[in-house]
Design a protein around this motif. Structure first.
Motif, PDB file in Angstrom:
ATOM      1  N   LYS A 127       4.357   8.122  -9.672  1.00  6.68           N
ATOM      2  CA  LYS A 127       5.781   8.361  -9.924  1.00  6.68           C
ATOM      3  C   LYS A 127       6.476   7.072 -10.358  1.00  6.68           C
ATOM      4  N   THR A 184       0.848  -1.191   0.000  1.00  8.78           N
ATOM      5  CA  THR A 184       0.000   0.000   0.000  1.00  8.78           C
ATOM      6  C   THR A 184       0.883   1.240   0.000  1.00  8.78           C
ATOM      7  N   LEU A 185       0.698   2.072  -1.030  1.00 11.18           N
ATOM      8  CA  LEU A 185       1.421   3.342  -1.148  1.00 11.18           C
ATOM      9  C   LEU A 185       0.427   4.424  -1.549  1.00 11.18           C
ATOM     10  N   LYS A 186       0.798   5.670  -1.334  1.00  9.78           N
ATOM     11  CA  LYS A 186      -0.047   6.787  -1.765  1.00  9.78           C
ATOM     12  C   LYS A 186      -0.121   6.790  -3.293  1.00  9.78           C
ATOM     13  N   ASP A 187      -1.236   7.288  -3.811  1.00  8.66           N
ATOM     14  CA  ASP A 187      -1.447   7.340  -5.256  1.00  8.66           C
ATOM     15  C   ASP A 187      -0.328   8.096  -5.968  1.00  8.66           C
ATOM     16  N   GLU A 188       0.204   9.160  -5.331  1.00 10.53           N
ATOM     17  CA  GLU A 188       1.279   9.939  -5.953  1.00 10.53           C
ATOM     18  C   GLU A 188       2.537   9.088  -6.158  1.00 10.53           C
ATOM     19  N   ILE A 189       2.826   8.213  -5.195  1.00  4.99           N
ATOM     20  CA  ILE A 189       4.013   7.350  -5.306  1.00  4.99           C
ATOM     21  C   ILE A 189       3.820   6.340  -6.420  1.00  4.99           C
ATOM     22  N   TRP A 190       2.608   5.732  -6.503  1.00  2.93           N
ATOM     23  CA  TRP A 190       2.328   4.786  -7.589  1.00  2.93           C
ATOM     24  C   TRP A 190       2.486   5.485  -8.935  1.00  2.93           C
TER      25      TRP A 190
END
Length: 77
Positions: A52, A44-50
């Protein structure tokens, strides 16, 4: 539509079936070489990280697995 026939054969690995074309078959040593054990992981990661990571993957023609594997191997080496 392809007219190539598909055969089902027994793999060298216990309990697995292999799909073969009429032009070839299961061969010992054929296929992608093993680089280690495969384990499924949910991350699980923040949408911004996905976003990037996906951008990086597209720019460098890498899969997510390759990027994550490189990060983890770098951390532990």
């Amino acid at each position: 539509m392809s007219t190539e026939k598909i055969k089902i054969g027994i793999s060298n690995k216990e309990g697995q079936l292999g799909f073969m074309s009429t032009r070839g078959g299961l061969r010992k040593g054929a296929g992608r070489k093993n680089i280690g054990a495969t384990k499924k992981v949910s991350l699980t990661l923040k949408d911004e990280i996905w976003a990037k990571m996906d951008e990086h993957c597209a720019e460098h023609q890498l899969s997510r697995s390759e990027v994550i594997r490189t990060i983890i191997e770098s951390y532990y080496s």
